[in-house]
Design an enzyme around this catalytic site. Structure first.
Site, short mmCIF file in Angstrom:
data_model
loop_
_atom_site.label_atom_id
_atom_site.label_comp_id
_atom_site.label_asym_id
_atom_site.label_seq_id
_atom_site.Cartn_x
_atom_site.Cartn_y
_atom_site.Cartn_z
N GLU A 1 0.89 -1.16 0.00
CA GLU A 1 0.00 0.00 0.00
C GLU A 1 0.92 1.20 0.00
O GLU A 1 1.47 1.57 1.04
CB GLU A 1 -0.92 -0.07 1.22
CG GLU A 1 -2.21 0.67 1.02
CD GLU A 1 -2.12 2.09 1.51
OE1 GLU A 1 -1.71 2.97 0.71
OE2 GLU A 1 -2.45 2.32 2.69
N CYS B 1 -2.45 8.87 2.79
CA CYS B 1 -2.17 8.50 1.40
C CYS B 1 -3.39 8.75 0.50
O CYS B 1 -3.24 8.88 -0.70
CB CYS B 1 -1.67 7.08 1.30
SG CYS B 1 -2.69 5.94 2.19
#
Ligand code: ADP
Length: 486
Positions: free
Chosen positions: A255, A289
């Site tokens: 990720e 993010c």
């Protein structure tokens, strides 16, 4: 403060094979808002890695055989412990990471959500029967745990990023060796304390805390007793881990960074769009993010949108996240501020216009070098670094567009593909855009993307693998096909 957290701050260290370990050399961990020392943290975990591996392998052999209901029960007890101590845990997250306490509290509850969701998933861990070609055969597909999973996590959501991995891994029947970011090890330690308290067997969950991230990563990736490396962090570190785990052919989940476009079309509900953008941009001071990284505004509504946004940005109040009036804490460190400042000044030098907002809370004693005032940068163009790189801070980078095709091209004009947000009242646009935008997650008139029951993850340079949802459990299981002949 509850006893478990007091104890943690008294002897912070690695948690290996059910015991707390320290090392001779320690470093002070400082609160990024005030500079106050929170704890002395061991600098190295190298000494404990072999023991962690042996313990995890042994614990996993037993854990995988436990009935799913028992695994689910432990996960639910951990969720309950998180909720019971949520306020104290939130204060801990705020002190080591900096976000306002109300956001830390949300992070603690969000962490608990994952343990609850995956407790349910453990109980729904179904296999499959495949129709066989003859009456004398039966084909079955079982879903087996992988073994020991290494979880390497970042500092921006120090509890939730670990909870997300740990909950899925354990529900599927795996053991865990976790490595938190050295900037924020205390939240991870608190999670381990609670796991210990609710009777997770020794060795099933281990935490290795050290400054030597590269050495720990290399060791974990080189060891075939680690079945999977699940990583959340920068694309550069992800690439390094992938290269290392190629030798052992470990499974990986990556990720990585994002560069989310937030696209507002001319027909958008502006109340909704401005509120959605403000939340998606400023959560955790932009250090997420899926933070809205590029604001793409249709020319017809740009002036009105920015006028409304200005009013919100002017109200931002910077200070210590423990102060309930504060809406923006420090960034993680001074380096983070300097990196963002360099993106902004490069854009300014290339012709963009910059304006700063927000004000200080009245309290004094901040480490001002760790704070970054909210800013917007108007007139951003795709060739600028601020368009291409993840800002990871409270800076709004604005581009305007005229046509749908232009908006889509701008949105996709990045190597990343984690998240995007689109605001429009047009049903046909809402139907067409998902196929046109290269992202793993898409908010359609919605800024809240992340939930325990939905698959979180990206495409392109944002990585692969999903956390949360039914897909999140799948990522920690290997299909095993059985062909039976009678
Ligand atoms: P950031 O730039 O946001 O700090 P990183 O990718 O550097 O992101 O860090 C995310 C996590 O990866 C942290 O736990 C960090 O300690 C760890 N890490 C950094 N470099 C390495 C590496 N070479 N091998 C393994 N882990 C690493």
């Amino acid at each position: 403060m509850p006893h478990v957290i007091q104890r943690l701050l008294a002897q912070p260290g690695s948690y290996v094979a059910g015991r707390w370990r320290s090392c001779d050399s320690t470093q002070p961990l400082l609160n990024p808002a005030t500079g106050a020392e929170l704890a002395q943290v061991p600098t190295s975990a190298a000494h404990w890695l072999e023991e962690a591996l042996v313990a995890a392998v042994a614990a996993q052999r037993l854990w995988r055989c436990e009935p799913p209901a028992m695994r689910a029960d432990r996960l639910r007890r951990l969720a309950a412990a998180l909720r019971e101590h949520s306020q104290a845990l939130a204060e801990l997250v705020t002190q080591e990471q900096g976000k306002p306490c109300v956001e830390s509290l949300a992070e603690v509850h969000y962490s608990a959500d994952y343990f609850e969701w995956f407790a349910g998933e453990a109980e729904r861990l179904y296999g499959r029967q495949v129709p066989a070609p003859t009456a004398e055969q039966a084909f079955l597909v079982l879903r087996q745990p992988l073994g020991v999973v290494a979880c390497i996590t970042p500092w921006n959501f120090p509890m939730a990023m670990l909870a997300r991995k740990m909950a899925a891994a354990l529900a599927a029947g795996n053991a865990v060796i976790a490595k938190p970011a050295y900037e924020t090890p205390l939240s991870a330690m608190a999670l381990m304390r609670l796991a210990e308290k609710v009777d997770f067997p020794p060795g099933l969950v281990n935490l290795v805390v050290g400054q030597d991230a590269q050495a720990i990563g290399a060791r974990l990736c080189a060891d075939s007793r680690i079945a999977k490396v699940s990583f959340t962090g920068s694309t550069a570190t992800g690439r390094c881990l992938l290269a290392q785990s190629a030798q052992t052919l470990q499974r990986t989940a990556m990720e990585l960074g994002g560069n989310a476009p937030f696209v507002v079309f001319a027909d958008a509900d502006l109340d909704k769009a401005v509120a959605g953008f403000y939340a998606a941009k400023f959560r955790n001071a932009g250090q997420a993010c899926i933070s809205a990284n590029r604001l793409l505004l249709h020319r017809a509504i740009a002036t009105e949108f920015l006028a409304r946004l200005r009013a919100l940005m002017q109200q931002r109040r910077l200070g210590n996240g423990l102060d309930p009036t504060v809406t923006q804490g420090p960034l993680i460190n001074r380096r983070a501020c300097e990196r963002i400042a360099s993106l902004v000044s490069a854009a300014q030098a290339a012709g963009a216009q910059v304006e700063s907002f927000g004000h200080w809370a009245t309290d004094t004693g901040f480490r001002q070098e760790n704070f970054y005032r909210p800013q917007w940068v108007l007139g951003v163009r795709p060739e600028m670094r601020i368009f291409q790189e993840e800002i990871f801070g409270p800076v709004v980078s604005v581009c305007e567009f005229e046509h749908d095709d232009q908006a889509i091209a701008l949105a996709n004009q990045t190597p990343f593909g984690l998240a995007a947000y689109v605001y429009t009242e047009s049903a046909s646009r809402l139907w067409r855009l998902p196929g046109q935008l290269q992202v793993g997650m898409l908010g359609l008139n919605e800024h809240r993307l992340s939930h325990a029951n939905a698959p979180f993850g990206g495409v392109k340079a944002s990585g692969f693998g999903r956390e949360g949802g039914a897909e999140g459990l799948d990522d920690y299981l290997a299909p095993q096909y059985l062909a039976w002949g009678f």
